[in-house]
Design an enzyme around this catalytic site. Structure first.
Site, mmCIF file in Angstrom:
data_model
loop_
_atom_site.group_PDB
_atom_site.id
_atom_site.type_symbol
_atom_site.label_atom_id
_atom_site.label_comp_id
_atom_site.label_asym_id
_atom_site.label_seq_id
_atom_site.Cartn_x
_atom_site.Cartn_y
_atom_site.Cartn_z
ATOM 1 N N GLY A 112 8.826 -2.261 -12.156
ATOM 2 C CA GLY A 112 8.295 -3.775 -11.761
ATOM 3 C C GLY A 112 7.594 -3.870 -10.543
ATOM 4 O O GLY A 112 7.133 -4.942 -10.112
ATOM 5 N N LYS A 150 8.742 10.282 3.019
ATOM 6 C CA LYS A 150 7.598 10.540 1.965
ATOM 7 C C LYS A 150 7.183 11.854 2.072
ATOM 8 O O LYS A 150 6.819 12.387 1.101
ATOM 9 C CB LYS A 150 6.566 9.652 2.307
ATOM 10 C CG LYS A 150 6.889 8.202 2.282
ATOM 11 C CD LYS A 150 7.223 7.956 0.783
ATOM 12 C CE LYS A 150 6.148 7.993 -0.195
ATOM 13 N NZ LYS A 150 6.475 7.508 -1.604
#
Length: 334
Positions: free
Chosen positions: A13, A167
């Site tokens: 989404g 990350k």
């Protein structure tokens, strides 16, 4: 790789995930999408995509739910790991509060991929895992050989450094699975700041960059250097490295590198609004702020192309006006 495959997209989404699913559905893929709540209104746009009724199945799970991930990935030939854990930062946030969930989420996705015997996994990383390297040759653009230095990141100020660290560590964790004897191959894509029109109802942080400049959220801004890429070009890059068996390792996905003042001048010439920033303060450029050039030549060699900056700006403004985030000129003047 042939069409009509069954693939899974984590973080279905979200900003990038939504465009990726749109492109996959348009090309005949059957898509399993993971979301926290399939019935949530913020995921309603996915069900309206072309071919979604026949070829999109949403699964309720998250990155910490290994069993749920296994159910979502079962029967899939490939996986696009787009979901990213972003914590709520606060004054006392600790490094492990950010890095451990990111690494755990990546491990869970990889475990589920191994259980499902998928063939290829494409992981969305970030240039955050590339640009924080003060030892990189200053006269050489940062390419896929350049990795952010965890120890350097830890010396930076602010809790955002832990996102940069997360990350970096998560991407390394993903790529290490190429050396663990698994049947699947892992490829990573490192997008720069991702802008452009959105499909989801809520605005995301990176695409709000243009919106804030158009609305004049601040009269004075730091004239930092930004790396930018269109969200649709990121989605195209993800499909490209998935379908191409020659794609190996990591790929930087960046289209434009420019100062904020240059971006504002470009937008002014296209949309002469009165609310743009009036002053630009000198930026104290540093490796973590993107003062180096980024090379996407490796991705281009696979056939990747990108939209013009003008097209991205136009489509973004149309989207902002359509969603009501930005008043149309006539409406603003009345």
């Amino acid at each position: 790789m042939t069409e009509k495959q069954r693939v899974c997209v984590t973080g279905a989404g979200g900003y990038i995930g939504s465009w990726l699913i749109k492109y996959l559905l348009s090309r005949g893929y059957i898509v399993h999408g993971t979301v926290r709540d399939p019935g949530d209104e913020k995921n309603a746009h996915l069900k309206k995509l072309e071919n979604a009724a026949e070829n999109l199945i949403l699964f309720k799970t998250d990155l910490f739910d290994l069993e749920g991930l296994c159910s979502a990935i079962a029967g899939c030939t490939g996986v696009f790991h787009v979901a990213s854990f972003v914590p709520a930062f606060h004054d006392t946030v600790a490094e492990e509060e950010v890095t451990e969930p990111a690494i755990t989420g990546t491990k869970n996705v990889m475990k589920a991929c191994a259980a499902a015997k998928v063939k290829r996994v494409v992981v969305v990383s970030s240039i955050a895992a590339v640009v924080c390297n003060p030892k990189w040759h200053k006269d050489h653009p940062m390419d896929e050989e350049c990795w952010s230095d965890p120890e350097f990141i830890r010396t930076l100020e602010g809790d955002f450094r832990y996102y940069l660290l997360a990350k970096t560590l998560a991407e390394r964790e993903a790529l290490e699975y190429n050396n663990k004897g698994n049947e699947f191959e892992v490829v990573t894509v490192c997008p720069s700041i991702t802008i452009g029109p959105r499909l989801q109802s809520t605005i995301n942080a990176s695409s709000s960059l243009l919106l804030n400049l158009l609305k004049g959220s601040a009269e004075s801004v730091e004239d930092a250097t930004y790396h930018l890429v269109d969200v649709r070009d990121v989605a195209e890059a993800l499909v490209l490295v998935y379908k191409n068996p020659e794609a190996k390792g990591r790929y930087i996905c960046n289209s434009y590198t420019l100062k904020i003042s240059a971006l504002v001048e470009k937008m002014k010439s296209m949309y002469p609004r009165p609310n743009y920033p009036k002053r630009f303060t000198e930026a104290e450029e540093a490796p973590q702020k993107g003062d180096r050039m980024l090379s996407s030549e490796k991705l281009k060699r696979l056939g990747w192309n990108y939209k013009t900056l003008e097209e991205t700006i136009v489509d973004s403004v149309i989207c902002f006006e359509k969603t009501g985030d930005l008043p149309k000129p006539e409406a603003a003047a009345s």
